[in-house]
Design a protein around this motif. Structure first.
Motif, short mmCIF file in Angstrom:
data_model
loop_
_atom_site.label_atom_id
_atom_site.label_comp_id
_atom_site.label_asym_id
_atom_site.label_seq_id
_atom_site.Cartn_x
_atom_site.Cartn_y
_atom_site.Cartn_z
N ASP A 40 7.96 -3.77 5.48
CA ASP A 40 7.01 -4.81 5.86
C ASP A 40 7.00 -5.94 4.85
O ASP A 40 6.99 -7.12 5.21
N ALA A 41 7.02 -5.59 3.56
CA ALA A 41 7.01 -6.62 2.51
C ALA A 41 8.29 -7.46 2.59
O ALA A 41 8.24 -8.69 2.47
N LEU A 71 21.63 -3.95 -0.10
CA LEU A 71 20.76 -3.15 -0.97
C LEU A 71 19.32 -3.11 -0.47
O LEU A 71 18.62 -2.12 -0.66
N ASP A 72 18.86 -4.18 0.16
CA ASP A 72 17.52 -4.17 0.76
C ASP A 72 17.48 -3.21 1.95
O ASP A 72 16.53 -2.44 2.10
N LEU A 73 18.52 -3.24 2.79
CA LEU A 73 18.56 -2.34 3.95
C LEU A 73 18.58 -0.88 3.49
O LEU A 73 17.84 -0.04 4.03
N ASP A 116 15.89 4.39 2.17
CA ASP A 116 15.57 5.47 1.24
C ASP A 116 14.14 5.40 0.70
O ASP A 116 13.73 6.22 -0.12
N GLY A 117 13.36 4.41 1.15
CA GLY A 117 11.96 4.34 0.75
C GLY A 117 11.71 3.59 -0.54
O GLY A 117 10.57 3.48 -0.99
N THR A 118 12.75 3.05 -1.16
CA THR A 118 12.58 2.29 -2.40
C THR A 118 11.82 0.99 -2.15
O THR A 118 11.00 0.57 -2.96
#
Length: 185
Positions: free
Chosen positions: A111-112, A98-100, A105-107
């Motif tokens: 960097d963070a 889900l992070d990838l 998708d820009g969600t």
């Protein structure tokens, strides 16, 4: 050694369900989608330059396999392989699925996630940065990625956003519930 589950990790049941799926049909589908995308959007390959020919592995922490991606103009491909068989990759990106997808998708801010160590890069970081910058500048939507435009693309984008949003909420709730029910530390 497997990485401990993060707050965004899919439940182990998802990995168990994905593991026995046949790889080849999924590879063919993903490779064809990437081939069509690079044909429609040659600017992506121009932006990537020589990095387009470099194999980069994307290894979701919460899935049993990794994706070995090569975007070169001759034969772009996506191979699904065991995580211990990605030694041909010049760089490896690791994070929960889900992070990838959120970075794609820009969600989420890549960097963070990188600085919080939820997203990790191994190997030649400059190749991953080139890919990330290219994808960010291209502002691809899920609909465009699979080759749609107009109302069909908008529908896929809306449904995809709702599905990912729901998945993130369910994961957050289940992790909150397991944290609450896990007893005090």
């Amino acid at each position: 050694m497997p990485r401990p589950a993060s707050a965004h990790s899919l439940p182990p049941l998802v990995s168990d369900l994905v593991a026995p799926l046949p790889r080849r049909p999924i590879e063919v589908l993903l490779s064809e989608m990437v081939r069509r995308l690079t044909t429609r959007r040659p600017d992506l390959l121009r932006r990537l330059g020589s990095v387009a020919n470099v194999p980069i592995a994307v290894s979701p922490d919460d899935l049993p396999h990794a994706f070995l991606i090569t975007l070169g103009p001759e034969r772009p491909s996506v191979r699904i392989c065991d995580k211990d068989r990605i030694s041909s990759a010049e760089a490896v990106v690791r994070a929960p699925l889900l992070d990838l997808l959120g970075v794609l998708d820009g969600t989420y801010d890549g960097d963070a996630l990188f600085f919080s160590r939820d997203l990790r890069i191994e190997g030649k970081t400059e190749f991953v940065l080139a890919l990330r910058n290219t994808l960010e500048e291209a502002d691809l939507t899920p609909g465009e990625f699979i080759g749609l435009s107009g109302s069909h693309a908008r529908w896929v984008n809306d449904v995809g956003a709702r599905m990912l949003g729901t998945a993130r909420q369910v994961i957050a709730r289940s992790n909150g519930a397991s944290t609450l029910s896990g007893g005090g530390h």
